[in-house]
Write a protein that holds these residues in place. Structure first.
Motif, PDB file in Angstrom:
ATOM      1  N   ILE A 133       0.872  -1.185   0.000  1.00  0.00           N
ATOM      2  CA  ILE A 133       0.000   0.000   0.000  1.00  0.00           C
ATOM      3  C   ILE A 133       0.905   1.229   0.000  1.00  0.00           C
ATOM      4  O   ILE A 133       1.863   1.313   0.776  1.00  0.00           O
ATOM      5  N   LEU A 157      -3.704   1.030  -3.992  1.00  0.00           N
ATOM      6  CA  LEU A 157      -4.241  -0.151  -3.325  1.00  0.00           C
ATOM      7  C   LEU A 157      -3.838  -1.375  -4.140  1.00  0.00           C
ATOM      8  O   LEU A 157      -4.422  -1.648  -5.196  1.00  0.00           O
ATOM      9  N   PRO A 158      -2.836  -2.124  -3.702  1.00  0.00           N
ATOM     10  CA  PRO A 158      -2.309  -3.226  -4.533  1.00  0.00           C
ATOM     11  C   PRO A 158      -3.324  -4.318  -4.830  1.00  0.00           C
ATOM     12  O   PRO A 158      -3.312  -4.888  -5.922  1.00  0.00           O
ATOM     13  N   ALA A 159      -4.225  -4.608  -3.867  1.00  0.00           N
ATOM     14  CA  ALA A 159      -5.194  -5.685  -4.099  1.00  0.00           C
ATOM     15  C   ALA A 159      -6.144  -5.315  -5.230  1.00  0.00           C
ATOM     16  O   ALA A 159      -6.649  -6.175  -5.946  1.00  0.00           O
ATOM     17  N   TYR A 160      -6.415  -4.035  -5.403  1.00  0.00           N
ATOM     18  CA  TYR A 160      -7.300  -3.568  -6.475  1.00  0.00           C
ATOM     19  C   TYR A 160      -6.483  -3.138  -7.706  1.00  0.00           C
ATOM     20  O   TYR A 160      -7.037  -2.862  -8.759  1.00  0.00           O
TER      21      TYR A 160
END
Lengths: 742, 243
Positions: free
Chosen positions: B84, B98-101
């Protein structure tokens, strides 16, 4: 033992000045501590701290920055106009400055998140630069009335009232904070009107009423006692001595409570009235006996010494039974406040008894003034006439008593119960009006708090909490919920356009990063994500039965979805449910406990089980009738009225004891039962009636209490005492069999 | 070496010649010159959050800073926050990665009072401040070790705070204690501890921000810090955030 007691009595008479001095020093010391006594209006303290519901409720207070929420309702002709909005803003800002308030939420400071493509804008819902723009104001009003999240939360349907929510620090001095808030509102000179609601203001109001009751009721109670005692004894000492006795007992109990740091509660604030009524009884019997012996020609000193010997047993037994009545609350009640009330009233009874055999005779030696006439023959004749009538109509009276008891028994199960604190306020009272506005125009102030313990970094677990929330909304119809689920779903919508929980734990973690540190979130989830709270608000109007069913359904649901999560339910509705259960249990257990203990005591004194049963018979009938009347007049069994049974037994049984002991002694001297009865009625019977009127009048003052349970309690206990006194005289006059007479 | 000697000498000289007569404005200027002296910084930092019950949670970030208002940082611990990133550029713009998104979001906030990553520091607290330019001040008191100043933000500063009370260490001219006032209440206290000299600068390696309302506190510890490494401008871009 008798001779030892006799010597003890003589010593009291001999050292009367020392007794008086010691009593005065003790009273002054206790008086000093009494001034430091504190008040505790918090009703959650009714239940013991170890109670699961209370534990969880306190836990929320500790872990989620305060469990107490107060409300201010601002009312004007129209909220969405410049003047009103500016006043709401000013008020909200003033509230933020108050020490003890950790968060203020109102239309003036709400923040909204808007998103467009990759831009996220965090801004206030209302821009205070646009207040002159009518179109803008109208749009915002529509928004607050229609938006799913805000509807019913901050603006009433008619657009005339706005809610300001105040989150209190858990360890703040609520009464002080509330007083400061009211002071600020007063000084603000607002055009709009302000109403107060929520638990902190409710507790503050109760605290004020407790003090008001204590000061307002004590004086009339004393005056009534003065009048009755003047009529009965026709002497100054006959008025002052019982009064002193009661006042010293009251000061002693208050002093002891203060030393032990026990605060005055909504229940223990009636201790003074009870002690005023009960504490005088022992000295009334004593003075009555002294006058009786003086009228037989004995001088004051002789009369006092003999009275002490003769009256010690009945008075000590009466005190013991009353003590049992009150102490039975300790074993019989789950509620802390009632246990405290039981202990300290019992202590007061012991002090009163002790004073009546030490301080009362010591003072009477000094006053010395004999009463001119005991009772005129005319008065005696009238009393005898009444007694004769009682005996003449005995069958009718018995039939009437039995019929009334049967009717009462039929109505008894229908007795209603009440545990909601708002019911403490009389209809039409200022606070109740304010509360009704909050309930009617907003989403309600009652809240279930459902704690879900478990790893909230896991989407799987959050989905379970979501399942419970959806069930509560869709199946139970409770639409006003607040949860971390809603916040996460809204944030996810901002990031990827879908109002749902994220697909995986990584995304969830990213969302948490975005919302972390928001003050309002601290109320919904623990910082380490090990637990979350789901708030379910509803309006106060629901019956306790309905609330209980709702709680049961939620409990069933959480059991089904449990899995890795650990659910528990708390909140004021749960406290009420627990209180209601405890009140019922407390009533049954303490009533039967005191009845049982007193039955054992009477059987032991009179060495007869039958006499034991007969001894408790008048009070047994009385209690059944009183509960029947409660059911008929729709007076609820609540935190105060549940005390009736044991108090009635404790105080009412005294009449039986005095009557039976005197009758026994009269029968020893005079074999003729009618003469013995007549003598008993003319002496002890008269003292009983004096006491009945004094006690009833004392309690009757409580009818004027600002708090409804206490007002009802006053009425019922007055009724109980009158019934107990008369039924003792009637039942014993007609029910002693020839065999027993012998 | 010459630089250090010069700095030390000038500090000592200032202390001897002017300390007794320094006006509040001069004190703030001195504070600014000490605090804002580095051209750029690269910091490895541990952030420990302590809640009111004493429970701790730890985060680690690497942060780059250039000038007064360019800042970029990335979380390196714990694993669920790893990657992040945040990029702070003037005025009031924050880019979050936001790495997950796999998305960068540009957050604009009307208020700088939002919490910085769940800490007790707000975005405003994290800004580099020029006290002498952004605040008016008055001397409250002084003793052998400290100047106690009351500083009030100027309107242009657009600060959330009503005022600050600074206790400025007379030896280092570092505000070792700052009390933050919001709407009449002292809401937070920042304490700077472990003052050390790194390269040519004095810095407090530990900062403890206590929230007096919630009982929560944040401890920021500089694990290592590098000054004036000539950080390139392309670090302060979205591209760097995504790397």
């Amino acid at each position: 033992m008798v001779s030892q007691r006799g010597k003890g009595m003589e010593r009291i008479v001999k050292n009367n000045k020392l007794v008086i001095l010691t009593t005065l020093i003790f009273t002054l010391t206790m008086g000093f501590f009494t001034l430091k006594i504190k008040i505790n209006p918090d009703v959650t303290d009714y239940l013991p701290e170890s109670d699961t519901v209370v534990k969880n409720f306190n836990k929320i207070g500790r872990d989620y920055g305060g469990s107490l929420t107060g409300f201010l309702v601002y009312e004007s002709d129209k909220i969405f106009d410049e003047r009103s909005l500016l006043e709401v803003k000013r008020l909200s800002e003033e509230m933020e400055k108050v020490e003890g308030i950790n968060l203020v939420s109102s239309i003036s400071n709400l923040v909204d998140i808007k998103s467009k493509d990759d831009d996220i804008r965090i801004e206030k819902v209302i821009s205070f630069d646009s207040l002159k723009d009518e179109k803008y104001l109208s749009e915002k009003e529509k928004f607050f009335k229609s938006d799913n999240f805000y509807k019913g939360k901050f603006l009433s349907e008619d657009g005339k009232k706005s809610l300001i929510i105040l989150f209190f620090d858990d360890d703040c001095d609520q009464q002080k904070v509330c007083a400061e808030i009211k002071n600020i509102v007063k000084k603000s000179e607002l055009k709009g009107k302000i109403y107060y609601g929520g638990l902190p203001f409710l507790f503050e109001e109760i605290g004020t009423l407790i003090v008001k009751d204590l000061t307002k009721l004590l004086v009339p109670c004393i005056l009534i006692m003065v009048i009755i005692l003047s009529i009965s004894f026709k002497s100054v000492e006959g008025v002052l001595i019982p009064l002193f006795n009661s006042l010293i007992s009251i000061i002693s109990v208050a002093g002891i409570m203060s030393i032990l740091k026990v605060k005055v509660t909504i229940i223990s604030n009636i201790i003074p009235i009870i002690l005023l009524a009960v504490g005088s009884a022992y000295s009334i019997h004593f003075i009555s006996k002294v006058y009786e012996l003086e009228s037989e020609g004995k001088n004051r000193k002789e009369a006092i010494e003999e009275s002490l010997k003769v009256i010690f047993l009945p008075i000590s037994l009466a005190a013991l039974t009353t003590f049992i009545g009150f102490i039975s609350f300790v074993g019989g009640s789950y509620l802390v406040m009632i246990r405290e009330f039981g202990i300290f009233t019992a202590v007061g009874v012991l002090v009163s008894f002790f004073l009546s055999v030490t301080f009362t005779p010591s003072l009477m030696i000094i006053t010395k003034k004999s009463r001119s006439v005991v009772n005129s023959e005319k008065e005696n004749d009238r009393f005898v006439e009444i007694v004769d009538k009682i005996i003449k109509y005995k069958k009718m009276l018995v039939t009437l008593s039995v019929t009334l008891s049967i009717v009462s028994l039929i109505f008894l199960p229908k007795i209603s119960r009440s545990a909601d604190i708002i019911e403490y306020f009389k209809r039409g009272s200022e606070f109740r009006k304010s509360n009704d506005i909050i309930e009617k125009d907003f989403n309600g102030s009652s809240r279930f708090l459902i704690i879900a313990g478990g790893n909230m970094n896991s989407v799987k677990n959050l989905k379970k909490v979501e399942e419970v929330e959806t069930f509560i909304k869709d199946s139970l119809g409770l639409n006003n919920t607040n949860s971390i689920i809603q916040v996460i779903k809204r944030t996810n919508k901002i990031i990827e356009g879908k109002e749902q929980l994220p697909e995986n734990d990584e995304k969830l973690s990213n969302l948490y990063f975005l919302i972390e540190g928001e003050k309002s979130l601290d109320r919904l989830i623990k910082p380490d994500k090990s637990e979350t709270v789901l708030e379910v608000s509803f309006q106060d109007g629901l019956s306790l039965e309905r609330v209980r069913k709702l709680q049961e359904k939620i409990e069933e649901k959480v059991k089904m979805v449990n899995g890795d999560l650990n659910f528990s339910i708390t909140g004021m509705p749960s406290v009420y449910i627990r209180l209601d259960k405890s009140i019922l249990k407390s009533t049954i257990v303490s009533t039967f406990l005191s009845l049982g203990l007193i039955f054992i005591l009477l059987s032991f004194i009179f060495r007869s089980l039958i006499k034991g049963v007969k001894g408790i018979l008048p009070i047994f009938f009385t209690i059944i009738m009183v509960y029947g009347i409660m059911s008929l007049t729709r007076i609820s069994l609540d935190i105060a009225t549940n005390l009736i049974g044991s108090i009635a037994i404790g105080i009412g049984i005294d009449y039986s004891i005095h009557y039976l002991l005197r009758l026994n002694s009269e029968l020893k001297n005079n074999k003729d039962f009618n003469v013995a009865t007549k003598n008993t009625l003319l002496t002890t019977g008269r003292a009983i009636l004096t006491n009945v009127f004094t006690v009833s009048a004392g309690f009757a003052v409580l009818i004027f209490s600002e708090l409804k349970p206490l007002s009802n309690f006053g009425f019922l206990i007055m009724l109980t005492m009158l019934l107990a006194g008369f039924s003792t005289i009637v039942i014993f006059s007609v029910s002693i069999t020839k065999k027993e007479r012998k | 070496m010459k630089k250090i000697i010069f700095l030390l000498l000038s500090s000592i000289l200032t202390l001897f010649l002017f300390s007794e007569d320094l006006k509040p404005e001069n004190i703030l200027e001195k504070v600014d010159s000490i605090t804002n002296a580095p051209k750029d910084q690269k910091i490895f930092m541990t952030i420990t959050l302590v809640d009111r019950s004493g429970e701790k949670s730890v985060r680690k970030i690497i942060m780059f800073q250039k000038g007064k208002d360019k800042r970029v940082g990335k979380f390196i611990y714990p694993s669920d926050k790893k990657g992040i990133g945040f990029l702070s550029l003037p005025p009031n713009v924050m880019h979050i990665y936001l790495p997950a998104y796999k998305k960068i979001k540009n957050i604009t906030s009307q208020s700088k009072n939002g919490s910085f990553s769940g800490t007790d520091f707000t975005y405003e607290d994290m800004e580099m401040t020029t006290f002498s330019k952004d605040y008016t001040c008055k001397m409250l008191s002084q003793n052998d070790s400290f100047y106690n100043l009351e500083v009030v933000p100027k309107k242009e500063k657009n600060s959330f705070y009503e005022k600050l009370i600074l206790s400025v260490d007379k030896k280092y001219f570092i505000p070792t204690r700052i009390q933050f006032y919001e709407k009449g209440k002292n809401t937070k206290v920042l304490e700077r501890e472990s003052i050390e000299r790194v390269k040519d600068y004095y810095i407090a390696k530990v900062m403890v921000m206590k929230n007096l309302q919630t009982g929560h506190q944040t401890i920021m510890t500089y694990d290592s810090i590098f000054f004036d490494t000539n950080l390139p401008d392309d670090i302060f871009t979205d591209r760097f955030l995504k790397e």
